[in-house]
Design a protein around this motif. Structure first.
Motif, short mmCIF file in Angstrom:
data_model
loop_
_atom_site.label_atom_id
_atom_site.label_comp_id
_atom_site.label_asym_id
_atom_site.label_seq_id
_atom_site.Cartn_x
_atom_site.Cartn_y
_atom_site.Cartn_z
N ILE A 357 0.98 -1.15 -0.24
CA ILE A 357 -0.13 0.01 -0.11
C ILE A 357 0.77 1.30 0.07
O ILE A 357 1.26 1.65 0.93
CB ILE A 357 -0.89 -0.02 1.18
CG1 ILE A 357 -1.59 -1.34 1.17
CG2 ILE A 357 -1.71 1.23 1.12
CD1 ILE A 357 -2.46 -1.60 2.73
N TYR A 358 1.03 2.05 -1.07
CA TYR A 358 2.11 2.92 -1.46
C TYR A 358 1.77 4.07 -2.27
O TYR A 358 0.78 4.11 -3.13
CB TYR A 358 3.21 2.38 -1.72
CG TYR A 358 3.35 1.41 -2.91
CD1 TYR A 358 3.85 2.20 -4.10
CD2 TYR A 358 2.84 0.28 -3.19
CE1 TYR A 358 3.78 1.59 -5.53
CE2 TYR A 358 2.76 -0.34 -4.49
CZ TYR A 358 3.25 0.17 -5.60
OH TYR A 358 3.31 -0.45 -6.87
N SER A 413 -2.49 -6.78 9.14
CA SER A 413 -1.51 -7.28 9.57
C SER A 413 -0.47 -7.53 8.50
O SER A 413 -0.93 -7.87 7.12
CB SER A 413 -1.78 -8.65 10.30
OG SER A 413 -0.55 -9.54 10.87
N SER A 414 1.01 -7.24 8.63
CA SER A 414 1.91 -7.73 7.57
C SER A 414 1.85 -7.09 6.28
O SER A 414 2.03 -7.62 5.29
CB SER A 414 1.91 -9.23 7.53
OG SER A 414 2.09 -9.77 8.72
N ASN A 415 1.26 -5.90 6.29
CA ASN A 415 1.22 -5.08 5.21
C ASN A 415 2.47 -4.32 5.02
O ASN A 415 3.15 -3.97 5.80
CB ASN A 415 -0.16 -4.28 5.04
CG ASN A 415 -1.29 -4.79 5.13
OD1 ASN A 415 -1.79 -5.62 4.19
ND2 ASN A 415 -1.99 -4.93 6.33
N HIS A 416 2.70 -3.90 3.74
CA HIS A 416 4.04 -3.06 3.56
C HIS A 416 3.39 -1.73 3.05
O HIS A 416 2.78 -1.56 1.97
CB HIS A 416 5.12 -3.65 2.48
CG HIS A 416 6.29 -2.90 2.53
ND1 HIS A 416 7.32 -3.97 2.04
CD2 HIS A 416 6.71 -2.15 3.12
CE1 HIS A 416 8.53 -3.30 2.36
NE2 HIS A 416 8.36 -2.04 2.79
N VAL A 417 3.51 -0.69 4.09
CA VAL A 417 2.95 0.60 3.77
C VAL A 417 3.93 1.74 3.65
O VAL A 417 4.71 1.77 4.93
CB VAL A 417 1.96 0.93 4.90
CG1 VAL A 417 1.07 2.10 4.68
CG2 VAL A 417 0.90 -0.61 4.93
N TRP A 418 3.95 2.58 2.64
CA TRP A 418 5.13 3.42 2.70
C TRP A 418 4.63 4.83 1.61
O TRP A 418 3.72 4.29 0.85
CB TRP A 418 6.45 3.00 2.13
CG TRP A 418 6.58 2.49 0.73
CD1 TRP A 418 7.03 3.37 -0.36
CD2 TRP A 418 6.12 1.58 0.19
NE1 TRP A 418 6.94 2.63 -1.58
CE2 TRP A 418 6.54 1.47 -1.31
CE3 TRP A 418 5.75 0.04 0.59
CZ2 TRP A 418 6.24 0.39 -2.38
CZ3 TRP A 418 5.57 -0.82 -0.14
CH2 TRP A 418 5.79 -0.79 -1.65
N ASP A 419 5.22 5.78 1.73
CA ASP A 419 5.08 6.87 1.02
C ASP A 419 3.65 7.31 0.75
O ASP A 419 3.23 7.85 -0.27
CB ASP A 419 5.73 6.48 -0.30
CG ASP A 419 5.76 7.77 -1.37
OD1 ASP A 419 6.14 8.72 -0.86
OD2 ASP A 419 5.76 7.84 -2.43
N ASN A 420 2.64 7.26 1.89
CA ASN A 420 1.56 7.78 1.91
C ASN A 420 1.72 9.31 2.71
O ASN A 420 1.80 9.11 3.95
CB ASN A 420 0.37 6.96 2.57
CG ASN A 420 0.51 5.63 1.84
OD1 ASN A 420 -0.08 5.58 0.64
ND2 ASN A 420 0.84 4.63 2.15
N GLU A 457 4.77 -3.05 8.04
CA GLU A 457 6.16 -2.59 7.70
C GLU A 457 5.99 -1.42 7.34
O GLU A 457 5.09 -0.96 6.28
CB GLU A 457 7.08 -3.37 6.55
CG GLU A 457 7.21 -5.03 7.25
CD GLU A 457 8.07 -5.54 6.22
OE1 GLU A 457 9.31 -5.25 5.77
OE2 GLU A 457 7.57 -6.58 5.61
N LEU A 458 6.26 -0.10 7.93
CA LEU A 458 6.17 1.24 7.62
C LEU A 458 7.20 2.07 7.40
O LEU A 458 8.32 1.88 7.85
CB LEU A 458 5.36 1.68 8.94
CG LEU A 458 4.10 0.92 9.56
CD1 LEU A 458 4.02 1.11 11.07
CD2 LEU A 458 3.04 1.12 8.77
N ASP A 486 3.82 -4.57 17.20
CA ASP A 486 4.86 -5.35 16.81
C ASP A 486 5.03 -4.89 15.20
O ASP A 486 5.17 -5.54 14.03
CB ASP A 486 4.55 -6.79 16.58
CG ASP A 486 4.62 -7.62 17.74
OD1 ASP A 486 5.49 -6.93 18.59
OD2 ASP A 486 4.19 -8.58 18.07
N ASN A 487 4.70 -3.56 14.73
CA ASN A 487 4.71 -2.87 13.64
C ASN A 487 6.11 -2.24 13.47
O ASN A 487 6.74 -1.94 14.40
CB ASN A 487 3.73 -1.59 13.42
CG ASN A 487 2.41 -1.97 13.43
OD1 ASN A 487 1.77 -2.63 12.64
ND2 ASN A 487 1.68 -1.70 14.43
#
Length: 606
Positions: A357-358, A413-420, A457-458, A486-487
């Motif tokens: 999700i980015y 859970s366990s999503n990869h989330v960046w650049d929002n 993962e943030l 646990d993020n």
């Protein structure tokens, strides 16, 4: 099970909420807000169906082939020799030039319809004699059966309208429609515009009470509402498809069960790319938050990009959303309990896992909605430029947000989330009385409880680039049982959020149902967004492009947090101040409905 909070102070607060809203609504005399999706009164299927499996040609009870005049020419351009051979074999059996004609020719359950390469405009569905008396409005199921062409280019209706149930019982049960090209766009169902500039149809293909429906390897584009639509159906698969350039949804499923949406590419839609609305509420009695053992719809391996929203679900219950790429939308995903008229409220039990999700920072409000000469302000749909990538957002949502939740028991859970650039995830409460006309005192905290955000993962890309979210978590401090644990962040960074304290972990989740009502008031001006009459609501920053966060964001000791504004001791008067904004929201709802009615008649809209 809906949680009922029984303590006297909490009940008093709920009663105050209801009384304030009732007074405001009573004084205003204004009707309820418009909903995102208007449909006939719908119910969930029995839930005894199952996800269908793809059949081979030999396994089909009957085979029907559809082709266009130029299909042979298109087949010869296919690179795969085996695929060309298969198509040429089917071409010899072709008897129909239109998909609807092939559907009408089905005589046996478990029929396979093969659609050969071509562009299908379905001209016989444009102005059939049966549609002459239709003057707009909600379409009941019996009209779908007798004249689905009033709103659809292709209609598959599997139930007898004279029997009391909604189960599929005619020859169209377990129908499979399979495009035979190398890619979905080789078989394109195209709506577009009439000579007068209006839309050809509301929907591309609709499967209604069509249990066991399977569609694969097609593209549908340029419809007033939806490219693909599945309604009151138990057991369906939509696989390897593209839904693009539609005014609302790339794919809509509604009050349906045992569904799979997979390997899709949905883009440039004015609401969301994928929308399983009012999915069957199969976990309504489940009090657990976490991985599901039973879900209503599974969404996997899809790309949802360059839409107003990538994924959405009003009453998006028991959705399992995993291994998708959700990027370059205005808002990545939302499941919510905001809008009325949707079975299964409040939303519950979404499971979002292993998604990327980015970069959900695309601002279509500034690009195409705001300003007198903005493309989305054009009078005729044909003049807007949908086919060129113009997106006209149907609602106002916070640009720069990865995921937004207004519901219960969601497990993220366990999503990869960046650049929002605004926030990674947003969790907040909406009073049912304010938006859903639900004044029951025991329901006023019926959303945004028991949600868990774990092991995400943030703030960094899969390549290890530090690309922070504006903040990782926004929370309005409302709800029971919410937790964050646990993020993960990039080395040297910490999770950022807007809470004055540390976010509650899952061993000690949130306890107080009433949140920070100053944060809740952010909804009020933004909820008055209207594409035509209020495209840039005053005091609403959701529609502004957020500043790109510095790579220093999230460094140890620099967490973004707000000062405590209220909490359990919040003055009750603040509740009243917050809810007075319902008047503005309800007025905006009426404007939306009146404007939508006017758009049905271009002369009136002018």
């Amino acid at each position: 099970m809906r949680t009922v909070l029984r303590s006297a102070p909490r009940t008093a607060l709920r009663l105050l909420l209801v009384l304030v809203v009732a007074v405001v609504v009573g004084l205003s005399g204004v009707s309820t807000p418009a909903t995102a999706h208007e449909e006939r009164e719908s119910v969930f299927p029995a839930g005894d169906g199952k996800v269908p499996k793809k059949r081979s040609l030999k396994q089909a009870a009957d085979v029907i082939v559809v082709c266009k005049a130029d299909s042979r020419k298109r087949i010869k351009k296919l690179k795969s020799k085996q695929l060309r051979k298969f198509n040429m074999k089917l071409l010899k059996k072709c008897e129909h030039r239109h998909m609807q004609a092939a559907v009408d020719a089905v005589r046996k359950q478990r029929t396979n319809i093969y659609v050969l390469p071509g562009v299908y405009r379905e001209q016989p569905s444009w102005d059939p004699p049966c549609a002459e008396d239709y003057d707009g409005g909600i379409v009941e199921y019996d009209l779908i059966v007798s004249c689905g062409e009033v709103v659809n280019l292709v209609t598959i209706a599997g139930d007898d309208p004279d029997d009391p149930d909604i189960k599929c019982d005619n020859q169209l049960c377990h129908l499979q429609m399979l495009g035979t090209g190398a890619k979905p766009s080789d078989v394109t169902l195209k709506g577009g515009f009439r000579e007068d500039g209006d839309w050809v149809k509301h929907n591309g293909l609709k499967a209604d009470r069509a249990d066991g429906f399977y569609l694969a390897n097609m593209k549908a584009t340029l419809f007033r509402e939806n490219a693909f639509y599945v309604h009151e159906t138990d057991g369906y698969v939509l696989d390897r498809f593209e839904g693009s350039y539609n005014q609302l949804y790339g794919v809509l499923t509604f009050t349906s069960d045992h569904g799979v949406i997979s390997n899709c590419n949905t883009h440039h839609n004015g609401d969301s790319g994928v929308y399983p609305g009012s999915a069957a509420d199969v976990n309504t009695q489940n009090t657990n938050t976490g991985p599901l053992t039973r879900w209503a719809v599974e969404v996997k391996r899809c790309r949802m990009h360059h839409n107003a929203l990538g994924f959405s679900g009003t009453a998006g219950n028991s959705v399992y959303v995993h291994h998708n790429k959700i990027h370059d939308n205005g808002l990545g995903f939302i499941v919510e309990s905001i809008l009325g008229g949707h079975p299964g409220m409040p939303q519950d039990h979404g499971w979002f896992e292993n998604n990327k999700i980015y970069s959900n920072n695309t601002n279509y409000y500034e690009q195409y909605v705001q300003g007198d000469d903005a493309a989305c302000q054009e009078e005729l749909p044909a003049d807007i430029g949908f086919e060129k990538g113009v997106v006209c957002p149907a609602f106002g949502f916070p640009v720069g947000t990865g995921g937004m939740i207004i519901g219960n028991h969601n497990f993220v859970s366990s999503n990869h989330v960046w650049d929002n650039w605004r926030q990674g995830f947003m969790l907040f409460w909406v009073p049912p009385a304010l938006m859903r006309d639900d004044y029951d005192p025991t329901h006023q905290q019926d959303n945004s409880n028991f949600n868990a955000f774990t092991k995400n993962e943030l703030g960094y890309s899969p390549k290890g680039e530090v690309l922070p979210n504006g903040i990782d978590f926004f929370w309005d401090e409302a709800g029971q049982g919410n937790c964050w644990q646990d993020n993960l962040t990039a080395p040297g960074k910490e999770v950022t959020h807007n809470y004055a304290l540390d976010l509650p972990d899952c061993g000690n989740p949130s306890q107080w149902p009433i949140g920070n009502l100053v944060k809740t008031t952010q909804l009020i001006p933004c909820a008055t967004y209207d594409r035509f009459s209020n495209p840039d609501p005053p005091a609403c920053d959701w529609l502004d492009t957020p500043e790109q966060p510095s790579t220093d964001a999230g460094a140890a000791g620099t967490q973004v947090r707000s000062a405590p504004l209220d909490g359990p001791g919040a003055p009750a008067a603040l509740v009243a101040v917050t809810l007075v904004g319902v008047l503005g929201i309800r007025v905006a709802g009426v404007r939306r409905r009146h404007r939508r009615d006017a758009v049905d008649d271009p002369a009136e809209a002018a």
